[in-house]
Scaffold this motif. Sequence first.
Motif, mmCIF file in Angstrom:
data_model
loop_
_atom_site.group_PDB
_atom_site.id
_atom_site.type_symbol
_atom_site.label_atom_id
_atom_site.label_comp_id
_atom_site.label_asym_id
_atom_site.label_seq_id
_atom_site.Cartn_x
_atom_site.Cartn_y
_atom_site.Cartn_z
ATOM 1 N N ALA A 181 1.194 -1.134 -0.418
ATOM 2 C CA ALA A 181 -0.360 0.005 0.087
ATOM 3 C C ALA A 181 0.932 1.265 0.623
ATOM 4 N N HIS A 182 1.681 1.817 -0.960
ATOM 5 C CA HIS A 182 2.175 2.610 -1.508
ATOM 6 C C HIS A 182 1.814 3.622 -0.961
ATOM 7 N N PHE A 183 0.210 3.991 -1.207
ATOM 8 C CA PHE A 183 0.078 5.189 -1.202
ATOM 9 C C PHE A 183 -0.954 5.751 0.268
ATOM 10 N N ALA A 184 -0.904 4.182 1.340
ATOM 11 C CA ALA A 184 -1.481 4.088 2.322
ATOM 12 C C ALA A 184 -0.043 5.114 2.972
ATOM 13 N N HIS A 185 0.996 4.411 3.162
ATOM 14 C CA HIS A 185 2.380 5.040 3.377
ATOM 15 C C HIS A 185 2.614 6.599 2.657
ATOM 16 N N LEU A 186 2.296 7.000 1.898
ATOM 17 C CA LEU A 186 2.446 8.308 1.233
ATOM 18 C C LEU A 186 1.667 8.810 2.298
ATOM 19 N N GLY A 187 0.262 8.927 2.084
ATOM 20 C CA GLY A 187 -1.153 9.204 3.013
ATOM 21 C C GLY A 187 -0.283 9.537 4.736
ATOM 22 N N GLY A 188 0.392 8.780 5.016
ATOM 23 C CA GLY A 188 1.241 8.605 6.772
ATOM 24 C C GLY A 188 1.699 9.722 6.875
ATOM 25 N N LEU A 189 2.954 10.449 5.997
ATOM 26 C CA LEU A 189 3.444 11.334 5.406
ATOM 27 C C LEU A 189 3.243 12.436 5.311
ATOM 28 N N LEU A 190 1.923 12.897 4.182
ATOM 29 C CA LEU A 190 1.079 13.492 4.490
ATOM 30 C C LEU A 190 0.462 14.037 4.952
ATOM 31 N N VAL A 191 -0.001 13.695 6.128
ATOM 32 C CA VAL A 191 -1.033 13.923 7.179
ATOM 33 C C VAL A 191 -0.476 14.214 8.038
ATOM 34 N N GLY A 192 1.119 13.388 8.714
ATOM 35 C CA GLY A 192 1.693 13.498 9.436
ATOM 36 C C GLY A 192 2.267 15.254 9.781
#
Length: 208
Positions: A181-192
């Motif tokens: 889930a690469h976009f979940a990883h990116l989502g965690g970075l963005l939301v953080g």
Amino acid sequence: MNQFSPNTQFSFFPPAIKYLLIWNGIFFLATINIFGSGWTPMGSALAPLLVLQPFGDGFMPWQLVTYMFLHADFYHIFFNLFALWIFGQALEQLWGTKRFLMYYFLTGIGAGLIQLFVSSGSTIGASGAVYGILLGFGMMYPNRRIMLLFPPIPIKAKYFVGFYGALELFNGLTRADSGVAHFAHLGGLLVGFILIKLWGLKKPSEYA
């Protein structure tokens, strides 16, 4: 003591980290057959309710939280919880337990939502929240050196986070069918990043 205040005593297992590790371990032992492969009978029964399912295909709102406590195998949970422990200690000490937990769950929920909008598959794992923790560490302690394992060289946290962010973006665009889930990883970075800016969280004075 105000729970939004920083902790004053260092601990290798501050409260949030300790209980996140414990509960992830309990869910793993209850749902995954560690002596074989796949779900345990309990895991098979609970998976439709707890796994993050696509919109319109079994999705329930609580899955945005429960999916973070499910992992596919030993390596999946080991690397997620190891990273949570390594990078999360300093953040919980800096921010306090309550704010740290809010940050952890909001980045995980945000990561899940972003994954839902870009993927038609189901999702499990704490990786989105862990990437949020990684981003938080890189922003709070940008010049702290991290020792890589392969190759064994030190690298500043800000470069470490930047590398992994770029890698996940590349993999998300070029390896959409990899099962990760690469976009979940990116989502965690963005939301953080958004939360840190929105809350006005500052680096410790030695990193200011």
